[in-house]
Design a protein around this motif. Structure first.
Motif, PDB file in Angstrom:
ATOM      1  N   GLY A   1      83.607   9.575 100.436  1.00 48.08           N
ATOM      2  CA  GLY A   1      83.716  10.365 101.654  1.00 48.08           C
ATOM      3  C   GLY A   1      84.784   9.808 102.567  1.00 48.08           C
ATOM      4  N   ILE A   2      84.744  10.196 103.817  1.00 50.43           N
ATOM      5  CA  ILE A   2      85.784   9.809 104.774  1.00 50.43           C
ATOM      6  C   ILE A   2      85.456   8.503 105.487  1.00 50.43           C
ATOM      7  CG2 ILE A   2      86.953  10.524 106.896  1.00 50.43           C
ATOM      8  CD1 ILE A   2      86.720  13.390 105.926  1.00 50.43           C
ATOM      9  N   SER A   3      84.186   8.188 105.658  1.00 45.98           N
ATOM     10  CA  SER A   3      83.788   6.968 106.356  1.00 45.98           C
ATOM     11  C   SER A   3      84.344   5.738 105.628  1.00 45.98           C
ATOM     12  CB  SER A   3      82.266   6.895 106.417  1.00 45.98           C
ATOM     13  OG  SER A   3      81.855   5.709 107.030  1.00 45.98           O
ATOM     14  N   ARG A   4      84.899   4.780 106.374  1.00 43.54           N
ATOM     15  CA  ARG A   4      85.463   3.563 105.792  1.00 43.54           C
ATOM     16  C   ARG A   4      84.779   2.341 106.406  1.00 43.54           C
ATOM     17  NH1 ARG A   4      87.025   6.950 102.686  1.00 43.54           N
ATOM     18  NH2 ARG A   4      89.179   7.408 102.166  1.00 43.54           N
ATOM     19  N   ALA A   5      84.859   1.224 105.689  1.00 40.01           N
ATOM     20  CA  ALA A   5      84.197   0.001 106.142  1.00 40.01           C
ATOM     21  C   ALA A   5      85.039  -1.218 105.809  1.00 40.01           C
ATOM     22  CB  ALA A   5      82.821  -0.122 105.477  1.00 40.01           C
ATOM     23  N   CYS A   6      84.757  -2.303 106.501  1.00 41.57           N
ATOM     24  CA  CYS A   6      85.333  -3.597 106.164  1.00 41.57           C
ATOM     25  C   CYS A   6      84.281  -4.651 106.469  1.00 41.57           C
ATOM     26  CB  CYS A   6      86.637  -3.860 106.909  1.00 41.57           C
ATOM     27  SG  CYS A   6      86.490  -4.054 108.677  1.00 41.57           S
TER      28      CYS A   6
ATOM     29  N   GLN B   1      90.877   2.957 109.561  1.00 44.71           N
ATOM     30  CA  GLN B   1      90.876   3.415 108.169  1.00 44.71           C
ATOM     31  C   GLN B   1      90.170   4.770 108.046  1.00 44.71           C
ATOM     32  OE1 GLN B   1      92.081   1.896 105.164  1.00 44.71           O
ATOM     33  NE2 GLN B   1      93.252   0.659 106.580  1.00 44.71           N
ATOM     34  N   THR B   2      89.097   4.941 108.800  1.00 42.97           N
ATOM     35  CA  THR B   2      88.386   6.215 108.807  1.00 42.97           C
ATOM     36  C   THR B   2      89.263   7.313 109.386  1.00 42.97           C
ATOM     37  OG1 THR B   2      86.243   5.100 108.983  1.00 42.97           O
ATOM     38  CG2 THR B   2      86.325   7.419 109.673  1.00 42.97           C
ATOM     39  N   ALA B   3      89.925   7.031 110.505  1.00 48.28           N
ATOM     40  CA  ALA B   3      90.822   8.010 111.130  1.00 48.28           C
ATOM     41  C   ALA B   3      91.925   8.411 110.163  1.00 48.28           C
ATOM     42  CB  ALA B   3      91.413   7.447 112.423  1.00 48.28           C
ATOM     43  N   SER B   4      92.483   7.448 109.483  1.00 49.31           N
ATOM     44  CA  SER B   4      93.540   7.707 108.522  1.00 49.31           C
ATOM     45  C   SER B   4      93.065   8.657 107.429  1.00 49.31           C
ATOM     46  CB  SER B   4      94.001   6.377 107.922  1.00 49.31           C
ATOM     47  OG  SER B   4      95.030   6.566 107.003  1.00 49.31           O
ATOM     48  N   ALA B   5      91.865   8.421 106.916  1.00 50.83           N
ATOM     49  CA  ALA B   5      91.310   9.261 105.854  1.00 50.83           C
ATOM     50  C   ALA B   5      90.938  10.650 106.361  1.00 50.83           C
ATOM     51  CB  ALA B   5      90.086   8.587 105.243  1.00 50.83           C
ATOM     52  N   MET B   6      90.679  10.794 107.649  1.00 44.69           N
ATOM     53  CA  MET B   6      90.331  12.098 108.204  1.00 44.69           C
ATOM     54  C   MET B   6      91.485  13.087 108.060  1.00 44.69           C
ATOM     55  SD  MET B   6      88.257  10.793 111.574  1.00 44.69           S
ATOM     56  CE  MET B   6      88.037  12.387 112.365  1.00 44.69           C
ATOM     57  N   PHE B   7      92.720  12.591 108.104  1.00 46.70           N
ATOM     58  CA  PHE B   7      93.878  13.477 107.993  1.00 46.70           C
ATOM     59  C   PHE B   7      94.142  13.883 106.551  1.00 46.70           C
ATOM     60  CE2 PHE B   7      94.794  11.293 112.061  1.00 46.70           C
ATOM     61  CZ  PHE B   7      94.810  12.417 112.871  1.00 46.70           C
ATOM     62  N   CYS B   8      93.934  12.948 105.626  1.00 40.47           N
ATOM     63  CA  CYS B   8      94.167  13.254 104.216  1.00 40.47           C
ATOM     64  C   CYS B   8      93.496  12.167 103.372  1.00 40.47           C
ATOM     65  CB  CYS B   8      95.668  13.317 103.920  1.00 40.47           C
ATOM     66  SG  CYS B   8      96.031  13.814 102.235  1.00 40.47           S
ATOM     67  N   PRO B   9      92.281  12.421 102.879  1.00 42.63           N
ATOM     68  CA  PRO B   9      91.554  11.392 102.134  1.00 42.63           C
ATOM     69  C   PRO B   9      92.274  10.890 100.882  1.00 42.63           C
ATOM     70  CG  PRO B   9      90.109  13.224 102.678  1.00 42.63           C
ATOM     71  CD  PRO B   9      91.499  13.644 103.058  1.00 42.63           C
TER      72      PRO B   9
ATOM     73  N   VAL C   1      81.616  -0.281 110.088  1.00 45.37           N
ATOM     74  CA  VAL C   1      81.712   1.034 109.467  1.00 45.37           C
ATOM     75  C   VAL C   1      82.187   2.034 110.508  1.00 45.37           C
ATOM     76  CG1 VAL C   1      80.437   2.882 108.300  1.00 45.37           C
ATOM     77  CG2 VAL C   1      79.843   0.496 107.866  1.00 45.37           C
ATOM     78  N   GLY C   2      83.179   2.839 110.135  1.00 42.26           N
ATOM     79  CA  GLY C   2      83.660   3.907 110.998  1.00 42.26           C
ATOM     80  C   GLY C   2      83.056   5.239 110.597  1.00 42.26           C
ATOM     81  N   GLN C   3      82.764   6.083 111.582  1.00 45.45           N
ATOM     82  CA  GLN C   3      82.216   7.416 111.344  1.00 45.45           C
ATOM     83  C   GLN C   3      83.061   8.440 112.095  1.00 45.45           C
ATOM     84  OE1 GLN C   3      79.773   8.442 109.379  1.00 45.45           O
ATOM     85  NE2 GLN C   3      79.235   6.390 108.707  1.00 45.45           N
ATOM     86  N   PRO C   4      83.535   9.486 111.408  1.00 43.07           N
ATOM     87  CA  PRO C   4      84.333  10.514 112.078  1.00 43.07           C
ATOM     88  C   PRO C   4      83.553  11.167 113.210  1.00 43.07           C
ATOM     89  CG  PRO C   4      84.372  10.821 109.692  1.00 43.07           C
ATOM     90  CD  PRO C   4      83.341   9.777 109.986  1.00 43.07           C
ATOM     91  N   ALA C   5      84.248  11.395 114.329  1.00 48.75           N
ATOM     92  CA  ALA C   5      83.634  12.083 115.460  1.00 48.75           C
ATOM     93  C   ALA C   5      84.377  13.378 115.781  1.00 48.75           C
ATOM     94  CB  ALA C   5      83.602  11.169 116.687  1.00 48.75           C
ATOM     95  N   GLY C   6      85.579  13.556 115.246  1.00 50.66           N
ATOM     96  CA  GLY C   6      86.353  14.773 115.462  1.00 50.66           C
ATOM     97  C   GLY C   6      87.837  14.474 115.396  1.00 50.66           C
TER      98      GLY C   6
END
Length: 123
Positions: free
Chosen positions: A12-17, A47-55, A82-87
């Motif tokens: 998915g789009i959520s990323r972690a480190c 990393q999550t924001a980056s994946a939100m534009f194009c996984p 962990v990052g979670q998309p908010a919009g």
């Protein structure tokens, strides 16, 4: 200093480190340094924001704002951010994040705004 690692196994789009806390990561009170807490949240949220534009081919982003709330002190073991998309829109992404200890205790929360960059990083 031993560094953090990005968790590439997530789906998915959520990323972690994560970071395995060592003595070099502690401040003089013996707790995880707040600058490292912020950095881990910035990495996971960015990393999550980056994946939100194009996984499939994550876009480079820059941090516009990062607001961190410190909840509890980390002292040892592994911590995971962990990052979670908010919009998001065409060029801005909004992400929330959490940093937790290996036993699940919430250590910090963050809200970040990230701007998509048109330039790829040099290899």
């Amino acid at each position: 200093m031993t560094g953090y690692e990005i968790d590439h196994s997530r789906t998915g789009i959520s990323r972690a480190c994560y970071l395995d806390i060592g003595p070099e990561h502690l401040n003089y009170h013996g707790i995880l340094h707040g600058g490292l807490v912020s950095m881990l949240l910035d990495v996971a949220c960015g990393q999550t924001a980056s994946a939100m534009f194009c996984p499939e081919d994550p876009a480079p982003v820059v941090t516009v704002a990062l607001n961190v709330q410190f909840v509890s002190a980390g002292r040892s073991g592994r911590v995971t951010a962990v990052g979670q998309p908010a919009g998001n829109g065409r060029s801005m992404a909004y992400v929330s994040g959490e940093l937790r200890s290996e036993d699940g205790e919430l250590l910090a929360m963050a809200q970040g705004t990230f701007k998509r960059s048109n330039k790829k990083a040099d290899p």
